[in-house]
Design a protein around this motif. Structure first.
Motif, PDB file in Angstrom:
ATOM      1  N   MET A 271      -1.224  10.464   9.882  1.00  0.00           N
ATOM      2  CA  MET A 271      -0.437  10.336   8.656  1.00  0.00           C
ATOM      3  C   MET A 271       1.051  10.221   8.990  1.00  0.00           C
ATOM      4  SD  MET A 271      -0.369  12.782   5.261  1.00  0.00           S
ATOM      5  CE  MET A 271       0.315  14.214   6.100  1.00  0.00           C
ATOM      6  N   TRP A 272       1.522  10.994   9.971  1.00  0.00           N
ATOM      7  CA  TRP A 272       2.926  10.921  10.381  1.00  0.00           C
ATOM      8  C   TRP A 272       3.246   9.562  10.983  1.00  0.00           C
ATOM      9  CZ3 TRP A 272       6.682  14.735   9.785  1.00  0.00           C
ATOM     10  CH2 TRP A 272       6.234  15.942   9.248  1.00  0.00           C
ATOM     11  N   LEU A 273       2.302   9.043  11.743  1.00  0.00           N
ATOM     12  CA  LEU A 273       2.495   7.719  12.336  1.00  0.00           C
ATOM     13  C   LEU A 273       2.550   6.643  11.253  1.00  0.00           C
ATOM     14  CD1 LEU A 273       0.004   8.015  15.337  1.00  0.00           C
ATOM     15  CD2 LEU A 273       2.483   8.263  15.394  1.00  0.00           C
TER      16      LEU A 273
ATOM     17  N   ASN B 124       6.215  -2.921   0.096  1.00  0.00           N
ATOM     18  CA  ASN B 124       6.544  -2.007  -1.006  1.00  0.00           C
ATOM     19  C   ASN B 124       5.447  -1.932  -2.050  1.00  0.00           C
ATOM     20  OD1 ASN B 124       9.156  -3.371   0.042  1.00  0.00           O
ATOM     21  ND2 ASN B 124       9.883  -1.487  -0.882  1.00  0.00           N
ATOM     22  N   PHE B 125       4.911  -3.100  -2.421  1.00  0.00           N
ATOM     23  CA  PHE B 125       4.011  -3.157  -3.572  1.00  0.00           C
ATOM     24  C   PHE B 125       2.532  -3.202  -3.197  1.00  0.00           C
ATOM     25  CE2 PHE B 125       8.058  -5.088  -5.000  1.00  0.00           C
ATOM     26  CZ  PHE B 125       8.367  -4.160  -5.987  1.00  0.00           C
ATOM     27  N   LEU B 126       2.225  -3.390  -1.911  1.00  0.00           N
ATOM     28  CA  LEU B 126       0.831  -3.354  -1.470  1.00  0.00           C
ATOM     29  C   LEU B 126       0.618  -2.291  -0.394  1.00  0.00           C
ATOM     30  CD1 LEU B 126      -0.360  -7.082  -1.228  1.00  0.00           C
ATOM     31  CD2 LEU B 126      -0.981  -5.376  -2.933  1.00  0.00           C
ATOM     32  N   ARG B 127       1.407  -2.376   0.686  1.00  0.00           N
ATOM     33  CA  ARG B 127       1.191  -1.490   1.837  1.00  0.00           C
ATOM     34  C   ARG B 127       1.481  -0.032   1.490  1.00  0.00           C
ATOM     35  NH1 ARG B 127       3.659  -0.389   7.314  1.00  0.00           N
ATOM     36  NH2 ARG B 127       2.070  -0.926   8.872  1.00  0.00           N
ATOM     37  N   PHE B 128       2.613   0.220   0.820  1.00  0.00           N
ATOM     38  CA  PHE B 128       2.953   1.601   0.477  1.00  0.00           C
ATOM     39  C   PHE B 128       1.934   2.227  -0.489  1.00  0.00           C
ATOM     40  CE2 PHE B 128       4.982   4.507  -2.561  1.00  0.00           C
ATOM     41  CZ  PHE B 128       5.290   5.558  -1.707  1.00  0.00           C
ATOM     42  N   PRO B 129       1.595   1.571  -1.609  1.00  0.00           N
ATOM     43  CA  PRO B 129       0.600   2.188  -2.501  1.00  0.00           C
ATOM     44  C   PRO B 129      -0.727   2.445  -1.802  1.00  0.00           C
ATOM     45  CG  PRO B 129       1.737   0.415  -3.629  1.00  0.00           C
ATOM     46  CD  PRO B 129       2.136   0.320  -2.188  1.00  0.00           C
ATOM     47  N   GLY B 130      -1.166   1.492  -0.955  1.00  0.00           N
ATOM     48  CA  GLY B 130      -2.433   1.671  -0.266  1.00  0.00           C
ATOM     49  C   GLY B 130      -2.416   2.851   0.688  1.00  0.00           C
ATOM     50  N   THR B 131      -1.322   2.987   1.447  1.00  0.00           N
ATOM     51  CA  THR B 131      -1.212   4.089   2.405  1.00  0.00           C
ATOM     52  C   THR B 131      -1.037   5.421   1.696  1.00  0.00           C
ATOM     53  OG1 THR B 131      -0.161   2.565   3.970  1.00  0.00           O
ATOM     54  CG2 THR B 131       0.013   4.909   4.445  1.00  0.00           C
ATOM     55  N   ALA B 132      -0.168   5.458   0.686  1.00  0.00           N
ATOM     56  CA  ALA B 132       0.070   6.697  -0.050  1.00  0.00           C
ATOM     57  C   ALA B 132      -1.198   7.161  -0.751  1.00  0.00           C
ATOM     58  CB  ALA B 132       1.191   6.501  -1.064  1.00  0.00           C
ATOM     59  N   ALA B 133      -1.952   6.222  -1.305  1.00  0.00           N
ATOM     60  CA  ALA B 133      -3.194   6.586  -1.988  1.00  0.00           C
ATOM     61  C   ALA B 133      -4.235   7.130  -1.013  1.00  0.00           C
ATOM     62  CB  ALA B 133      -3.753   5.380  -2.724  1.00  0.00           C
TER      63      ALA B 133
END
Length: 529
Positions: free
Chosen positions: A248-250, A29-38
């Motif tokens: 991106m979908w993956l 939530n706090f590392l993987r998601f921000p990194g991927t979304a960015a």
């Protein structure tokens, strides 16, 4: 027949919801998601939401239902639950082996990253960190801290601080898991989750009130920072062009699996401890909603805008590790009272990681108790020995985090997809929608709409298989080349294979034990007639 240790159970509904939410709310939530979304910008949120609605939420409902279905029949582990769902079919328990392999293997490297978070929090609290981004020594702090420069680097110094933090994390995890479901996992979740949320809200408020930190760079303001995350056409890139990016979908589907703990084997074990009249429909929906709020509203809103405000789009778009452990410390250095917010951020990461890592241990603990008849002490000792071997491998082969990355791909991506596909097929086609919805409706204050059955039975499997096929077509060759060319990759796969064989052998013993118990119960039933 009672194959499980039924003395355990959740104490309260709030406890199980926070525990399941805590298992999902973690570094994803706090590392993987921000990194991927960015990395992908605002367009990422479109496939992310679609994956949540067509994969994450439906499969979460299916896992909760199958877990409770197996739990009331005496089983708490995926091999035992799959065996019951498949009417004791010979091969069914071995499909459930992935529900043991995935969380245990992920734990072996996850606890290492957990130690990084604890170490960073300590450095901020004790020294204010105070690194200088222009100082080459400070620029290389993260690499030295995790042993990224050479294999075995951390073991060259037995008292290396990172190994000390790792030891603390391992002990904490196993003390909590030894205390059991209600006194360990639930007790910790009831305290850690509120504290985690409070820390996150404080950081988000501070980030959103930064305004324009540098008057000489008026474009780097809060409004543009939010646009970088949410605007699907930020930077003038066509939305249609962005959505044609299959990778991106993956990534979006993988993020949903990782952040919701879907396909981990965790939820199916946690829900097996619930009673028949417990409301799993409302509890599962609440847990998913809580996780998504923590991920999008807190995780994304603190890390991405903060990095954008001080470092621009280039700095905000780094990888997961570079964003969390190198870019954000630079941000905290520039922020007033930055050491306070740096401590809160990494302390938050540490607590989030612990709530997830203890959940990764419970599926194997449940299996060792019900399958082999071990008591809590015996199961904890055996699992502790096994996981220490895996973690030592990851820590030793730390150069360029190759071992960690290899295990993360093959287990944290590949095996999770396979297990999620197995589970959705079991629910829709083996257990059946009728039995599945009876389970979801039992004790429910919130009834799941019946059209969800169509999604689970047809849409989710097709979506999963298509995603998996595209993923293999685009990436498998690259990983085959790595296997052929890199010893660390080969050794990592050998380690995964050894763990898989270990759990298959134990499952064989468990099946024999269950069959003996069933024969004994049938004999006792016949004698009593």
């Amino acid at each position: 027949m009672s194959g499980a240790n039924r003395r355990e159970g959740w104490g309260t509904r709030v406890g199980v919801i926070l525990a399941v939410t805590g298992s999902a709310v973690g570094l994803g939530n706090f590392l993987r998601f921000p990194g991927t979304a960015a990395e992908y910008g605002g367009a990422f949120m479109i496939p992310y939401v679609i994956a949540l609605l067509l994969l994450g939420l439906p499969i979460a409902w299916a896992e909760w239902a199958m877990g409770r279905y197996g739990g009331v029949r005496g089983f708490n582990s995926s091999p035992g639950i799959f065996r019951i769902i498949c009417n004791r079919a010979k091969g069914a328990p071995y499909l459930g082996v992935l529900g043991l392999l995935v969380p245990v293997m992920i734990y072996t490297y996850y606890v290492f990253i957990e130690a990084w978070c604890l170490g960073y929090a300590y450095h901020y609290l004790a020294y204010g960190f105070g690194w200088d981004s222009s100082n080459p020594a400070d620029q290389g702090f993260f690499g030295s801290f995790i042993g990224n420069n050479a294999d075995g680097e951390l073991f060259m110094h037995p008292a290396h601080p990172t190994l000390v933090f790792l030891g603390i994390c391992v002990v904490l995890n196993f003390v909590l898991i030894y205390r059991g479901i209600s006194k360990g996992i639930e007790w910790f979740a009831l305290r850690a989750m509120p504290l985690l949320v409070i820390c996150a809200i404080i950081i988000v408020i501070r980030v959103l009130t930064l305004g324009t930190p540098d008057p000489d760079k008026p474009d780097l303001n809060v409004i543009n920072a939010l646009g970088y995350m949410w605007n699907p056409v930020y930077g003038g890139k066509s939305l249609w062009v962005s959505l044609q990016n299959a990778e991106m979908w993956l990534e979006a589907a993988g993020q949903i699996f990782f952040s919701l703990s879907v396909g981990f084997g965790v939820i199916i074990t946690y829900s097996s401890y619930l009673k028949q009249r417990d409301d799993i429909a409302l509890s599962s929906t609440t847990a998913v909603a809580g996780n998504e709020w923590c991920e999008v509203a807190l995780g994304g809103m603190m890390a991405i805008p903060a990095a954008f405000l001080f470092l621009g789009a280039e700095g905000a778009g780094g990888s997961t590790f570079s964003l969390g452990f190198t870019s954000l410390p630079k941000v905290f250095l520039e922020m007033p009272a930055g050491w306070v917010f740096g401590f809160l951020f990494f302390f938050l990461l540490f607590f989030a990681a612990v709530t997830s890592s203890i959940s990764m241990l419970q599926p194997a603990i449940a299996f060792l108790e019900e399958g082999l008849g071990l008591d809590r002490k015996g199961s904890v000792c055996l699992l502790g020995f096994v996981t220490i071997i895996g973690t030592a491998f990851v820590v030793y082969f730390s150069a360029d985090t190759k071992a960690l990355a290899s295990i993360d791909f093959w287990v944290g991506n590949f095996c999770i997809y396979v297990l999620a596909t197995i589970q959705v097929i079991l629910f829709g086609w083996v257990l059946g929608l009728k039995k599945g919805f009876i389970e979801l409706d039992s004790g429910a204050e919130l009834r799941i709409p019946r059209f969800v059955g169509f999604i689970i039975k047809y849409v989710s499997p097709v979506f999963l298989i298509v995603i998996f096929a595209v993923w293999v077509a685009q990436n498998f060759g690259k990983y085959v080349d790595q296997f052929q060319q890199d010893n660390i990759v080969r050794w990592s796969l050998m380690l995964i294979g050894l763990f898989l064989v270990f759990f298959v052998v134990l499952t064989m013993q468990a099946v024999k034990r269950w069959e003996r118990q069933e024969q004994s119960e049938r004999a006792e039933g016949g004698a009593s007639i």
